[in-house]
Design a protein around this motif. Sequence first.
Motif, PDB file in Angstrom:
ATOM      1  N   VAL A 100       0.815  -1.093   0.046  1.00  0.00           N
ATOM      2  CA  VAL A 100       0.035  -0.078   0.000  1.00  0.00           C
ATOM      3  C   VAL A 100       0.970   1.507   0.009  1.00  0.00           C
ATOM      4  N   PRO A 101       0.549   2.258  -0.890  1.00  0.00           N
ATOM      5  CA  PRO A 101       1.550   3.361  -0.894  1.00  0.00           C
ATOM      6  C   PRO A 101       1.471   4.386   0.328  1.00  0.00           C
ATOM      7  N   TRP A 102       2.347   4.962   0.606  1.00  0.00           N
ATOM      8  CA  TRP A 102       2.695   5.578   2.048  1.00  0.00           C
ATOM      9  C   TRP A 102       1.686   6.685   2.255  1.00  0.00           C
ATOM     10  N   TRP A 103       1.173   7.297   0.942  1.00  0.00           N
ATOM     11  CA  TRP A 103       0.534   8.498   0.884  1.00  0.00           C
ATOM     12  C   TRP A 103      -1.238   8.051   1.278  1.00  0.00           C
ATOM     13  N   MET A 104      -1.252   6.787   1.198  1.00  0.00           N
ATOM     14  CA  MET A 104      -2.717   6.238   1.353  1.00  0.00           C
ATOM     15  C   MET A 104      -2.593   5.971   2.860  1.00  0.00           C
ATOM     16  N   THR A 105      -1.569   5.100   3.195  1.00  0.00           N
ATOM     17  CA  THR A 105      -1.507   4.979   4.940  1.00  0.00           C
ATOM     18  C   THR A 105      -1.690   6.191   5.636  1.00  0.00           C
ATOM     19  N   ILE A 106      -0.923   7.278   5.218  1.00  0.00           N
ATOM     20  CA  ILE A 106      -0.603   8.632   5.950  1.00  0.00           C
ATOM     21  C   ILE A 106      -2.169   9.223   6.033  1.00  0.00           C
ATOM     22  N   LEU A 107      -2.629   9.432   4.938  1.00  0.00           N
ATOM     23  CA  LEU A 107      -3.817  10.073   4.981  1.00  0.00           C
ATOM     24  C   LEU A 107      -5.047   9.570   5.676  1.00  0.00           C
ATOM     25  N   ILE A 108      -5.194   8.009   5.722  1.00  0.00           N
ATOM     26  CA  ILE A 108      -5.856   7.300   6.694  1.00  0.00           C
ATOM     27  C   ILE A 108      -5.612   7.552   8.120  1.00  0.00           C
ATOM     28  N   LEU A 109      -4.381   7.601   8.278  1.00  0.00           N
ATOM     29  CA  LEU A 109      -3.755   7.688  10.075  1.00  0.00           C
ATOM     30  C   LEU A 109      -4.147   9.152  10.317  1.00  0.00           C
ATOM     31  N   VAL A 110      -3.790  10.010   9.549  1.00  0.00           N
ATOM     32  CA  VAL A 110      -4.225  11.484   9.911  1.00  0.00           C
ATOM     33  C   VAL A 110      -5.853  11.773  10.288  1.00  0.00           C
ATOM     34  N   ARG A 111      -6.508  11.191   9.441  1.00  0.00           N
ATOM     35  CA  ARG A 111      -8.117  11.421   9.567  1.00  0.00           C
ATOM     36  C   ARG A 111      -8.342  10.585  10.851  1.00  0.00           C
ATOM     37  N   GLU A 112      -7.794   9.256  11.126  1.00  0.00           N
ATOM     38  CA  GLU A 112      -8.183   8.441  12.360  1.00  0.00           C
ATOM     39  C   GLU A 112      -7.911   9.213  13.616  1.00  0.00           C
ATOM     40  N   ILE A 113      -6.566   9.842  13.527  1.00  0.00           N
ATOM     41  CA  ILE A 113      -6.058  10.420  14.771  1.00  0.00           C
ATOM     42  C   ILE A 113      -6.864  11.590  15.086  1.00  0.00           C
ATOM     43  N   GLY A 114      -6.842  12.475  13.874  1.00  0.00           N
ATOM     44  CA  GLY A 114      -7.594  13.457  14.069  1.00  0.00           C
ATOM     45  C   GLY A 114      -9.102  13.758  14.437  1.00  0.00           C
ATOM     46  N   ILE A 115      -9.659  12.676  14.083  1.00  0.00           N
ATOM     47  CA  ILE A 115     -11.348  12.557  14.407  1.00  0.00           C
ATOM     48  C   ILE A 115     -11.298  12.078  15.907  1.00  0.00           C
ATOM     49  N   THR A 116     -10.326  11.021  16.252  1.00  0.00           N
ATOM     50  CA  THR A 116     -10.506  10.406  17.500  1.00  0.00           C
ATOM     51  C   THR A 116     -10.157  11.776  18.495  1.00  0.00           C
ATOM     52  N   ILE A 117      -9.060  12.413  18.465  1.00  0.00           N
ATOM     53  CA  ILE A 117      -8.842  13.775  19.080  1.00  0.00           C
ATOM     54  C   ILE A 117      -9.942  14.447  19.274  1.00  0.00           C
ATOM     55  N   MET A 118     -10.754  14.950  18.342  1.00  0.00           N
ATOM     56  CA  MET A 118     -11.984  15.578  18.324  1.00  0.00           C
ATOM     57  C   MET A 118     -13.062  15.198  18.892  1.00  0.00           C
ATOM     58  N   ARG A 119     -13.091  13.846  18.821  1.00  0.00           N
ATOM     59  CA  ARG A 119     -14.193  13.232  19.636  1.00  0.00           C
ATOM     60  C   ARG A 119     -14.230  13.479  21.174  1.00  0.00           C
ATOM     61  N   PHE A 120     -12.642  13.228  21.681  1.00  0.00           N
ATOM     62  CA  PHE A 120     -12.403  13.545  22.817  1.00  0.00           C
ATOM     63  C   PHE A 120     -12.421  15.113  23.456  1.00  0.00           C
ATOM     64  N   THR A 121     -12.187  15.983  22.605  1.00  0.00           N
ATOM     65  CA  THR A 121     -12.222  17.531  23.078  1.00  0.00           C
ATOM     66  C   THR A 121     -13.536  17.859  23.073  1.00  0.00           C
TER      67      THR A 121
END
Length: 198
Positions: A100-121
């Motif tokens: 899997v290309p790194w750009w796909m992995t990074i895009l998914i990880l940034v979204r997942e981490i960002g939304i998880t942080i937003m949910r907590f905040t």
Amino acid sequence: MSAQERTDQAPLWNIANILTMARCVMVPIFVVLAALLHDQVPGRLLIAGVFVLAMLTDLADGHLARSRNLITDFGKIMDPIADKAMTGAALIMLSVWEYVPWWMTILILVREIGITIMRFTILRYGALPANFSGKAKTMVQSIGITFCLLPVDLWWEPARWIGLAIILVAVVLTVWSGLLNVRDGLRLRREALAASHG
């Protein structure tokens, strides 16, 4: 008895939380197996099996927590973290394998981490409810990752392109559901602030 009281009385070490912690333990095991056994069919089957087992514990702990009133603050925090840790580890290892290309992995990880942080905040304004886009994203991610982890590409090269196509769909759904979550989170915050000043 209110739902809050039931939540407060749920024991910390219940079956749902134990399954969540088991999934956390599976993450380093998965990474070690994926690093050592990725170039052989039995190893790939074992790696995929660990990932599928982790996803099944994710379904099981959520069902048990709701059906048996075993919801705890610990579970609310650790369940999404364990889920994202396993999915993230799988995507990272697939990128290390140059599948899997790194750009796909990074895009998914940034979204997942960002939304998880937003949910907590925004918890102080209310819980952000799950929506169809998020469930579709999770389902396609799980299917795509499982397909890529299986050793199909070791004996049939075109399987790699099928796996990439599924992951690409997952990327689109991940971005789409992330944007919807941001919209819903901002609306929840706005409505809560309006109610408090009303």
